[in-house]
Design an enzyme around this catalytic site. Structure first.
Site, short mmCIF file in Angstrom:
data_model
loop_
_atom_site.label_atom_id
_atom_site.label_comp_id
_atom_site.label_asym_id
_atom_site.label_seq_id
_atom_site.Cartn_x
_atom_site.Cartn_y
_atom_site.Cartn_z
CG ASP A 65 -1.55 13.45 17.22
OD1 ASP A 65 -0.56 12.99 17.29
OD2 ASP A 65 -1.85 14.74 17.62
CE1 TYR A 153 -13.43 1.08 6.21
CE2 TYR A 153 -14.66 -0.41 4.81
CZ TYR A 153 -14.49 0.12 6.02
OH TYR A 153 -15.65 0.03 7.12
CB ALA A 155 -5.35 -2.95 2.81
CB SER A 156 -6.94 -0.15 7.10
OG SER A 156 -8.11 0.14 6.87
#
Ligand SMILES: NC(=O)c1ccc[n+]([C@@H]2O[C@H](COP(=O)([O-])OP(=O)(O)OC[C@H]3O[C@@H](n4cnc5c(N)ncnc54)[C@H](OP(=O)(O)O)[C@@H]3O)[C@@H](O)[C@H]2O)c1
Length: 266
Positions: A65, A153, A155-156
């Protein structure tokens, strides 16, 4: 070198569980200031036998957020001008075949493992620069190659590698360092909080493999923070193997990953 930690300012993200909680425990024997972050900030606990001059500041943050990240940056104590070590540790995993992974799973995984940490580091960068600080990222062996069953996962985390490498080069002359520590399977709650292909919480136990303990990983992260020019750190053969095979023989590497992880992604 243990004296390094005395009177330092250290940030730990994901301090409520697993590796981040172990880092907090390992550091609790030193007289330093720890700013510990997680959504469950009220569950961040210090061991009973912590150093009497240790100062712990808990800040609640939801890395998914952006407004919560802005709030966390604004809640950061104004009197703390520098951050010596920023442990960029919080993260979630996501399991599922590429073809099944809901786009929301990619978005949430990237929000937690990439966009959130990037925004937080940017927000605190003046303080990291002020102290000529270091960012130590808890990464994974799955960032060293696109692992089957872990597209979101992998890729991030590998996106985070690229961002932290760019930052490292840009801030070299300002004395900021950045290390990526590629951790193998570790006994934590990562699979409890992770996402399945449909976006539901995995709520699984760690696989029945040889697992590192969070304490072992925490000690390596601390050791890495002390090194002169740490870049890409691996912890065991799995990371070492992926790092080198990527360039030496990617075709052999892919065959091995297919065979070794077949049951995992089928
Ligand atoms: N365990 C392994 O096998 C393994 C292997 C390689 C790398 N790693 C990496 O190690 C790091 C730590 O994970 P762990 O294994 O210790 O798992 P864990 O026990 O599940 O801890 C994850 C931590 O991340 C925080 N976190 C998750 N989502 C968040 C969000 N939206 N906002 C803020 N904080 C959030 C959690 O705190 P709250 O839930 O309170 O927010 C928790 O403190 C991760 O980056 C992971 O990718 C783990």
């Amino acid at each position: 070198m243990k004296e390094f930690w005395n009177n330092k300012v250290v940030v730990i993200t994901g301090a409520s569980s697993g590796i981040g909680a172990a880092l907090l425990t390992e550091l609790s024997g030193y007289p330093l200031t720890i700013i510990a972050m997680a959504r469950r900030a009220d569950e961040i606990l210090l061991p009973a036998r912590s150093h009497s001059h240790l100062k712990l500041i808990r800040i609640a943050i939801d890395l998914q957020d952006p407004s919560s990240i802005d709030d966390a940056v604004s809640l950061f104590p104004k009197e703390i001008l520098g951050i010596d070590v920023f442990f960029n540790n919080a993260g979630i995993t996501a399991h599922g075949r590429f073809e099944d992974l809901h786009m929301d799973v990619f978005r949430k995984t990237f929000a937690t493992n990439f966009f959130g940490p990037v925004q937080l580091i940017q927000g605190l960068l003046d303080r990291i620069k002020f102290a000529k600080g270091r960012v130590v990222t808890t990464s994974t062996v799955s960032a060293l190659y696109g692992v089957p069953g872990r597209a979101a996962y992998s890729a991030s985390k590998s996106a985070m590698h690229a961002a932290m490498e760019s930052m490292r080069i840009e801030l070299m002359e300002e004395g900021v360092r950045s290390a990526l520590v590629c951790v193998p399977y570790t006994k934590t709650a990562l699979r409890k909080s992770g996402l399945g292909a449909d976006g539901k919480i995995l709520d699984e136990e760690q696989a029945n493999r040889k697992l590192k303990t969070p304490e072992e990983v925490a000690r390596l992260l601390m050791k890495t923070a002390l090194e002169e020019q740490p870049r890409l750190v691996t912890m065991d053969m799995s990371g070492f193997f992926l790092k080198w095979m990527r360039n030496l023989s990617p075709s052999l590497l892919e065959k091995i990953l297919f065979k070794k992880l077949y049951r995992d992604f089928h």
